[in-house]
Write an enzyme that holds these catalytic residues in place. Structure first.
Site, PDB file in Angstrom:
ATOM      1  CB  CYS A   1      -0.939   0.004   1.204  1.00  0.00           C
ATOM      2  SG  CYS A   1      -0.135  -0.440   2.744  1.00  0.00           S
TER       3      CYS A   1
ATOM      4  NE  ARG B   1       5.426  -8.617   4.422  1.00  0.00           N
ATOM      5  CZ  ARG B   1       4.363  -8.388   5.136  1.00  0.00           C
ATOM      6  NH1 ARG B   1       4.105  -9.149   6.183  1.00  0.00           N
ATOM      7  NH2 ARG B   1       3.563  -7.393   4.838  1.00  0.00           N
TER       8      ARG B   1
ATOM      9  CD  GLU C   1       7.695 -13.953   6.578  1.00  0.00           C
ATOM     10  OE1 GLU C   1       7.974 -13.995   7.781  1.00  0.00           O
ATOM     11  OE2 GLU C   1       6.695 -13.361   6.122  1.00  0.00           O
TER      12      GLU C   1
ATOM     13  NE  ARG D   1       5.223 -17.709   8.671  1.00  0.00           N
ATOM     14  CZ  ARG D   1       4.613 -16.591   9.073  1.00  0.00           C
ATOM     15  NH1 ARG D   1       5.102 -15.420   8.755  1.00  0.00           N
ATOM     16  NH2 ARG D   1       3.530 -16.645   9.808  1.00  0.00           N
TER      17      ARG D   1
ATOM     18  CD  GLU E   1      -2.376  -3.722   0.953  1.00  0.00           C
ATOM     19  OE1 GLU E   1      -2.369  -4.952   1.190  1.00  0.00           O
ATOM     20  OE2 GLU E   1      -2.275  -2.869   1.839  1.00  0.00           O
TER      21      GLU E   1
ATOM     22  CG  ASP F   1      -4.179 -10.124  12.275  1.00  0.00           C
ATOM     23  OD1 ASP F   1      -4.091  -9.174  11.475  1.00  0.00           O
ATOM     24  OD2 ASP F   1      -3.221 -10.565  12.933  1.00  0.00           O
TER      25      ASP F   1
ATOM     26  CD  GLU G   1      -2.128 -11.676   9.606  1.00  0.00           C
ATOM     27  OE1 GLU G   1      -1.357 -11.635  10.569  1.00  0.00           O
ATOM     28  OE2 GLU G   1      -2.206 -10.798   8.732  1.00  0.00           O
TER      29      GLU G   1
ATOM     30  CG  ASN H   1      -3.962  -7.467   7.771  1.00  0.00           C
ATOM     31  OD1 ASN H   1      -4.194  -6.856   6.736  1.00  0.00           O
ATOM     32  ND2 ASN H   1      -2.748  -7.627   8.232  1.00  0.00           N
TER      33      ASN H   1
ATOM     34  CB  CYS I   1      -4.263  -0.770   3.690  1.00  0.00           C
ATOM     35  SG  CYS I   1      -3.178  -1.552   4.891  1.00  0.00           S
TER      36      CYS I   1
ATOM     37  NE  ARG J   1       0.586 -16.415   5.214  1.00  0.00           N
ATOM     38  CZ  ARG J   1       1.123 -15.760   6.232  1.00  0.00           C
ATOM     39  NH1 ARG J   1       0.335 -15.150   7.097  1.00  0.00           N
ATOM     40  NH2 ARG J   1       2.423 -15.735   6.394  1.00  0.00           N
TER      41      ARG J   1
HETATM   42  P1  ATP Z   1       2.281 -13.305   9.937  1.00  0.00           P
HETATM   43  O1  ATP Z   1       2.002 -12.864  11.346  1.00  0.00           O
HETATM   44  O2  ATP Z   1       1.652 -14.588   9.571  1.00  0.00           O
HETATM   45  O3  ATP Z   1       3.723 -13.191   9.563  1.00  0.00           O
HETATM   46  P2  ATP Z   1       1.886 -10.657   9.042  1.00  0.00           P
HETATM   47  O4  ATP Z   1       1.278 -10.030  10.234  1.00  0.00           O
HETATM   48  O5  ATP Z   1       3.322 -10.468   8.786  1.00  0.00           O
HETATM   49  O6  ATP Z   1       1.538 -12.225   9.027  1.00  0.00           O
HETATM   50  P3  ATP Z   1       0.759  -8.723   7.326  1.00  0.00           P
HETATM   51  O7  ATP Z   1       1.973  -7.899   7.420  1.00  0.00           O
HETATM   52  O8  ATP Z   1      -0.432  -8.275   8.035  1.00  0.00           O
HETATM   53  O9  ATP Z   1       1.073 -10.212   7.770  1.00  0.00           O
HETATM   54  O10 ATP Z   1       0.448  -8.982   5.771  1.00  0.00           O
HETATM   55  C1  ATP Z   1      -0.878  -9.003   5.250  1.00  0.00           C
HETATM   56  C2  ATP Z   1      -1.217 -10.305   4.592  1.00  0.00           C
HETATM   57  O11 ATP Z   1      -0.207 -10.704   3.669  1.00  0.00           O
HETATM   58  C3  ATP Z   1      -1.296 -11.475   5.552  1.00  0.00           C
HETATM   59  O12 ATP Z   1      -2.557 -11.532   6.157  1.00  0.00           O
HETATM   60  C4  ATP Z   1      -1.072 -12.646   4.632  1.00  0.00           C
HETATM   61  O13 ATP Z   1      -2.249 -12.956   3.919  1.00  0.00           O
HETATM   62  C5  ATP Z   1      -0.064 -12.103   3.657  1.00  0.00           C
HETATM   63  N1  ATP Z   1       1.313 -12.468   4.019  1.00  0.00           N
HETATM   64  C6  ATP Z   1       2.147 -11.819   4.841  1.00  0.00           C
HETATM   65  N2  ATP Z   1       3.352 -12.409   4.898  1.00  0.00           N
HETATM   66  C7  ATP Z   1       3.280 -13.482   4.069  1.00  0.00           C
HETATM   67  C8  ATP Z   1       4.196 -14.506   3.688  1.00  0.00           C
HETATM   68  N3  ATP Z   1       5.444 -14.519   4.156  1.00  0.00           N
HETATM   69  N4  ATP Z   1       3.783 -15.443   2.828  1.00  0.00           N
HETATM   70  C9  ATP Z   1       2.534 -15.429   2.331  1.00  0.00           C
HETATM   71  N5  ATP Z   1       1.619 -14.499   2.642  1.00  0.00           N
HETATM   72  C10 ATP Z   1       1.971 -13.530   3.502  1.00  0.00           C
HETATM   73 ZN    ZN Z   2      -1.333  -2.122   3.646  1.00  0.00          ZN
HETATM   74 MG    MG Z   3       4.932 -11.613   9.173  1.00  0.00          MG
END
Ligand code: ATP
Ligand code: ZN
Ligand code: MG
Length: 532
Positions: A306, A336, A338, A347, A355, A420, A439, A442, A468, A475
């Protein structure tokens, strides 16, 4: 957090008895009233602990709290003295300096000694003591000083949170729907049957059959939730200049999970001759060698997706005719790092997301969020028929009180914060255990978190908020497959309708792909249901 310091106020002539008598009264007024203004608790306010006068210099020992900080307290003291003594005695203040400033922290924090004004850090009885260098009047007014104080405050808040990133409070959950939980991990099945292939860590190629399912799910979500609310599609860039990340706060908050991009040092191919020759002969490329040909990173890869929305409205003045602005972007992946947490496609390092973003006055932003929330609930509960729950999560930086205790309080969701959505993944284990939930998406209301740094203004001066929502496609699909399995007869009807809208693409089968015989057999079994 307490600040102590010695304020030295130099007047342009010596102070006589009459003036000293007035100063005594003014200090009494400051302590009783003026240094307490705008605070609710004693520890938030400032106070003058002792003072003495040496000819034309007033030396004051102050102690200040979290609201009336040393800068504010010093300037309030100066104002009161100047406005009362000045006209009466024709006396002026020549100089103001705050010495021996110490910040006494309740928790142990660390801070860079390279920062301006930070002189020393010591630890006493497990408490931190930050010593600041001498502060002159113009230092106290500098944004750099204010940001330093804010940084120290945030560090203490964070320390009090005990390293937890967020507070989690359940808002609502679906009824129990699954009687016979499926124990297989859909991520593994997808790989076994060859619908996905891992290219590198946390990054996959989705073959046409899985792409077909993801597209059907995306389209269903857009048709059911996003488009009926009037959101319109935009195409956002996917690599962002560093300045954007500075303003959104991501560089300060999550730099450890961001990925970066560099430009080449030169566009002249002849400058790469040595590197190219090496690749020719050795048939390999050393990342360390390559790095020599690259500029330092100037971009970060799409993280929240966003970011460009706030950037677009930077320094703009908007009027009611365009509010609320409602857009969505699904034009490319997010990235990301991770680290250890990577699993299957749920993940990953490179993921895909719809978005949804909006901008408006606070009541508009809340209204859009509420309608989206309704849409999401219907989508999870009826359209996809999932076992779901939603929770109010407060990231540490939104927490107003700064306390860690689990207070039993009514949650108010009409303030900045995040909801969430989570789905139970039966393959991980029983639904009673929180770690078996994922998750999937959100919704956030940010308040002025982005409109402030990006200076997005309303033509009549009204406050503007943003919101947003991220729909992580991998997921949602994994949640569906984990709960419903691969038998299309068990899938929710609307989703099946979307899947059947176009012919199902061919699955790739070669002599060595999918890798195992079991995988090939399983693929045939699954495909037997995918004919229409
Ligand atoms: P988590 O706690 O599971 O790491 P997050 O809080 O980092 O999630 P957000 O930053 O809120 O996730 O990202 C928004 C959305 O993007 C999440 O709800 C999920 O659907 C998706 N998302 C985030 N990180 C990942 C990832 N590493 N792989 C796949 N989808 C992801
Ligand atoms: Zn956002
Ligand atoms: Mg995360």
């Amino acid at each position: 957090m307490i600040f102590t310091g010695t304020l030295e106020i130099t007047f342009n002539k010596p102070l006589n008895n009459e003036m000293v008598n007035d100063i005594v009264k003014l200090i009494e007024f400051l302590n009783r009233d003026y240094l307490k203004r705008g605070t609710r608790k004693a520890e938030e306010a400032a106070s003058i602990k002792e003072y003495k006068i040496n000819s034309n210099v007033l030396i004051i020992k102050i102690e200040t709290g979290s609201k009336v900080r040393p800068d504010e307290a010093s300037l309030r003291i100066k104002n009161v003295l100047a406005s009362n003594l000045g006209p009466k005695y024709k006396i002026g203040i020549r100089n103001l300096v705050l010495k021996d400033v110490k910040v006494i922290m309740e928790s142990k924090i660390s801070i860079s000694l390279k920062l301006p004004f930070v002189k020393n850090i010591t630890v006493e009885d497990g408490k931190n003591l930050i010593e600041l260098s001498e502060l002159h009047e113009d230092d106290l007014r500098k944004p750099v000083f204010l940001r330093l104080i804010r940084l120290i405050e945030e560090k203490e808040k964070r320390a009090k949170w005990g390293g937890k990133a967020e507070h989690w409070t359940l808002i609502k959950s679906s009824r129990i729907k699954i009687e016979k939980p499926i124990s297989e991990d859909p991520n593994k099945i997808l790989e076994d049957i060859g619908w996905i292939k891992r290219m590198s860590i946390g990054q996959w190629l989705f073959t046409p059959p899985l792409t077909h399912l993801i597209n059907a799910l995306k389209k269903l979500f857009l048709d059911e939730v996003v488009k009926p609310l009037g959101f319109q599609e935009a195409i956002f860039p996917k690599i962002y200049p560093l300045e954007v990340g500075l303003k959104t706060g991501h560089l300060k908050g999550v730099i450890n999970s961001m990925m970066f991009a560099s430009l080449p040092k030169s566009y002249d191919i002849s400058e790469y001759e040595e590197l190219i020759d090496y690749m020719y002969v050795m048939d390999e490329i050393e990342p360390e060698e390559l790095q020599k040909y690259l500029k330092p990173p100037t971009y970060f890869l799409c993280f929240a997706q966003c970011e460009p929305f706030y950037w677009f409205f930077e320094n703009e003045i908007v009027d009611d005719s365009i509010l609320p602005v409602k857009w969505y972007d699904m034009s490319g992946p997010s990235y990301r790092w991770e680290a250890g947490g990577i699993h299957g496609i749920e993940r990953v390092i490179e993921f895909h997301r719809i978005e949804v973003v909006w901008l408006g006055k606070p009541e508009q932003v809340i209204d859009v969020r509420n309608k989206l929330l309704e849409g999401y609930e219907k989508f999870m509960d009826q359209v996809l028929d999932l076992e779901w729950r939603m929770a109010w999560v407060t990231p540490w930086f939104y927490e107003q009180s700064g306390t860690v205790e689990e207070e039993e309080r009514e949650i108010n969701i009409n303030v900045p914060g995040t909801i969430d959505f989570e789905a139970w993944l039966p393959y991980r284990g029983p639904r009673e255990d929180n770690k078996n939930w994922l998750e999937i998406g959100n919704i956030s209301i940010h308040g002025t978190k982005f409109t402030e740094p990006f200076k997005v203004k309303h033509n009549k001066g009204e406050t503007l908020w943003t919101g947003c929502s991220g729909f992580g496609t991998e997921r949602w699909l994994i949640a569906l497959l984990a709960q419903k399995g691969f038998d299309i007869d068990n899938w929710p009807k609307k989703f099946v309708d979307y899947v059947k809208e176009t012919p199902f693409p061919q699955s790739i089968s070669t002599v060595s792909y999918p890798k195992t015989k079991e995988g090939k057999v399983l693929l045939d079994k699954i495909l037997s249901k995918f004919r229409w």
